[in-house]
Design a protein around this motif. Structure first.
Motif, mmCIF file in Angstrom:
data_model
loop_
_atom_site.group_PDB
_atom_site.id
_atom_site.type_symbol
_atom_site.label_atom_id
_atom_site.label_comp_id
_atom_site.label_asym_id
_atom_site.label_seq_id
_atom_site.Cartn_x
_atom_site.Cartn_y
_atom_site.Cartn_z
ATOM 1 N N VAL A 8 -24.510 18.175 85.818
ATOM 2 C CA VAL A 8 -23.664 17.362 84.953
ATOM 3 C C VAL A 8 -23.571 15.977 85.593
ATOM 4 O O VAL A 8 -23.377 15.858 86.805
ATOM 5 C CB VAL A 8 -22.250 17.967 84.769
ATOM 6 C CG1 VAL A 8 -21.308 16.974 84.091
ATOM 7 C CG2 VAL A 8 -22.315 19.255 83.955
ATOM 8 N N VAL A 9 -23.733 14.956 84.751
ATOM 9 C CA VAL A 9 -23.591 13.558 85.170
ATOM 10 C C VAL A 9 -22.451 12.967 84.357
ATOM 11 O O VAL A 9 -22.429 13.105 83.134
ATOM 12 C CB VAL A 9 -24.885 12.756 84.886
ATOM 13 C CG1 VAL A 9 -24.667 11.284 85.174
ATOM 14 C CG2 VAL A 9 -26.043 13.291 85.702
ATOM 15 N N VAL A 13 -19.888 4.229 82.095
ATOM 16 C CA VAL A 13 -20.884 3.220 81.734
ATOM 17 C C VAL A 13 -22.113 3.991 81.244
ATOM 18 O O VAL A 13 -22.837 4.606 82.032
ATOM 19 C CB VAL A 13 -21.235 2.302 82.924
ATOM 20 C CG1 VAL A 13 -22.283 1.285 82.521
ATOM 21 C CG2 VAL A 13 -19.971 1.612 83.442
ATOM 22 N N GLN A 14 -22.308 3.957 79.936
ATOM 23 C CA GLN A 14 -23.337 4.770 79.297
ATOM 24 C C GLN A 14 -24.729 4.549 79.889
ATOM 25 O O GLN A 14 -25.465 5.496 80.110
ATOM 26 C CB GLN A 14 -23.346 4.497 77.792
ATOM 27 C CG GLN A 14 -24.223 5.453 77.024
ATOM 28 C CD GLN A 14 -24.048 5.318 75.521
ATOM 29 O OE1 GLN A 14 -23.149 4.655 75.030
ATOM 30 N NE2 GLN A 14 -24.922 5.976 74.795
ATOM 31 N N VAL A 15 -25.086 3.307 80.175
ATOM 32 C CA VAL A 15 -26.410 2.991 80.728
ATOM 33 C C VAL A 15 -26.620 3.685 82.076
ATOM 34 O O VAL A 15 -27.691 4.233 82.341
ATOM 35 C CB VAL A 15 -26.592 1.463 80.864
ATOM 36 C CG1 VAL A 15 -27.864 1.122 81.608
ATOM 37 C CG2 VAL A 15 -26.577 0.792 79.511
ATOM 38 N N ILE A 16 -25.605 3.681 82.914
ATOM 39 C CA ILE A 16 -25.710 4.330 84.226
ATOM 40 C C ILE A 16 -25.901 5.831 84.053
ATOM 41 O O ILE A 16 -26.789 6.438 84.661
ATOM 42 C CB ILE A 16 -24.475 4.018 85.102
ATOM 43 C CG1 ILE A 16 -24.452 2.550 85.469
ATOM 44 C CG2 ILE A 16 -24.452 4.903 86.349
ATOM 45 C CD1 ILE A 16 -23.199 2.090 86.200
ATOM 46 N N ALA A 17 -25.060 6.443 83.220
ATOM 47 C CA ALA A 17 -25.149 7.891 82.999
ATOM 48 C C ALA A 17 -26.516 8.278 82.440
ATOM 49 O O ALA A 17 -27.134 9.251 82.896
ATOM 50 C CB ALA A 17 -24.032 8.343 82.066
ATOM 51 N N GLU A 31 -33.168 22.509 85.253
ATOM 52 C CA GLU A 31 -33.324 23.156 83.943
ATOM 53 C C GLU A 31 -32.668 22.332 82.844
ATOM 54 O O GLU A 31 -33.204 22.167 81.757
ATOM 55 C CB GLU A 31 -32.669 24.546 83.991
ATOM 56 C CG GLU A 31 -32.521 25.229 82.666
ATOM 57 C CD GLU A 31 -31.635 26.464 82.744
ATOM 58 O OE1 GLU A 31 -31.059 26.823 81.702
ATOM 59 O OE2 GLU A 31 -31.495 27.061 83.822
ATOM 60 N N LYS A 32 -31.462 21.813 83.144
ATOM 61 C CA LYS A 32 -30.651 21.177 82.098
ATOM 62 C C LYS A 32 -29.737 20.130 82.725
ATOM 63 O O LYS A 32 -29.179 20.351 83.791
ATOM 64 C CB LYS A 32 -29.809 22.285 81.445
ATOM 65 C CG LYS A 32 -28.918 21.879 80.326
ATOM 66 C CD LYS A 32 -28.166 23.120 79.834
ATOM 67 C CE LYS A 32 -27.472 22.898 78.534
ATOM 68 N NZ LYS A 32 -26.775 24.099 78.084
ATOM 69 N N THR A 33 -29.598 19.004 82.017
ATOM 70 C CA THR A 33 -28.682 17.944 82.452
ATOM 71 C C THR A 33 -27.759 17.590 81.295
ATOM 72 O O THR A 33 -28.222 17.273 80.210
ATOM 73 C CB THR A 33 -29.457 16.667 82.868
ATOM 74 O OG1 THR A 33 -30.476 17.016 83.791
ATOM 75 C CG2 THR A 33 -28.523 15.652 83.503
ATOM 76 N N LEU A 34 -26.464 17.678 81.543
ATOM 77 C CA LEU A 34 -25.471 17.288 80.543
ATOM 78 C C LEU A 34 -24.801 15.999 80.992
ATOM 79 O O LEU A 34 -24.602 15.783 82.185
ATOM 80 C CB LEU A 34 -24.419 18.378 80.376
ATOM 81 C CG LEU A 34 -24.920 19.736 79.880
ATOM 82 C CD1 LEU A 34 -23.797 20.754 79.917
ATOM 83 C CD2 LEU A 34 -25.474 19.615 78.479
ATOM 84 N N VAL A 35 -24.437 15.162 80.019
ATOM 85 C CA VAL A 35 -23.830 13.863 80.322
ATOM 86 C C VAL A 35 -22.442 13.794 79.687
ATOM 87 O O VAL A 35 -22.239 14.234 78.555
ATOM 88 C CB VAL A 35 -24.726 12.715 79.784
ATOM 89 C CG1 VAL A 35 -24.074 11.367 80.035
ATOM 90 C CG2 VAL A 35 -26.101 12.765 80.433
ATOM 91 N N ALA A 36 -21.508 13.222 80.445
ATOM 92 C CA ALA A 36 -20.152 12.987 79.944
ATOM 93 C C ALA A 36 -19.778 11.536 80.241
ATOM 94 O O ALA A 36 -20.260 10.950 81.214
ATOM 95 C CB ALA A 36 -19.170 13.934 80.631
#
Length: 153
Positions: A8-9, A13-17, A31-36
């Motif tokens: 999870v990231v 700041v949307q660009v950084i994430a 396997e998987k990366t989720l962004v918040a």
């Protein structure tokens, strides 16, 4: 074969994430990366995905990164706690002290692609070392059992 990990990231700041997600998604161990984009959303993603590792910004809306870490570490319903890396531009010494107290890592922005991959690869390599040591122990036990059986016969 080694299981891939979930990440999870979180960064407001949307660009950084999104840049961090691009870097992480290239790692073959993931396997998987989720962004918040805020603390509350991050907590939901962590509870949903049960990630192995979380990169969290310190200053975010709703809950800051330390509040998120504190919430997750104190949640008794989570069986496996993720490894947390607090990513911040803030150089306040109290944050460093809090990191030590709560046993999480701290990185200063901008975090490099190499550092991100180091955290991911070290996490997966530690598991491989543990599996290797368990196999070695089981092989030793098996070998000793064979010897004892021969002695008995």
């Amino acid at each position: 074969m080694k299981e891939k990990i979930k990440v999870v990231v979180a960064d407001d700041v949307q660009v950084i994430a999104e840049n961090m997600k691009l870097i992480i998604d290239k790692n073959p161990n993931v396997e998987k990366t989720l962004v918040a984009f805020n603390g509350e959303e991050e907590i939901k993603k962590i509870l949903e995905a049960e990630p192995d590792i979380v990169f969290t910004d310190f200053q975010m809306p709703n809950k800051n990164g330390i509040d998120v870490i504190d919430t997750i570490l104190n949640n008794k319903n989570i069986k496996k706690k993720p490894q947390f890396i607090l990513v911040t531009a803030d150089r306040d010494i109290s944050i460093v002290n809090k990191a030590r107290e709560m046993h999480f890592y701290i990185e200063y922005k901008p975090i490099s692609e190499n550092r991100i991959n180091e955290y991911i690869n070290n996490l997966t390599n530690e598991d491989e070392i543990i599996e290797f040591e368990e196999n070695k122990t089981n092989q030793t036990k098996s070998f000793l059992q064979q010897i004892f059986e021969r002695i008995r016969n």
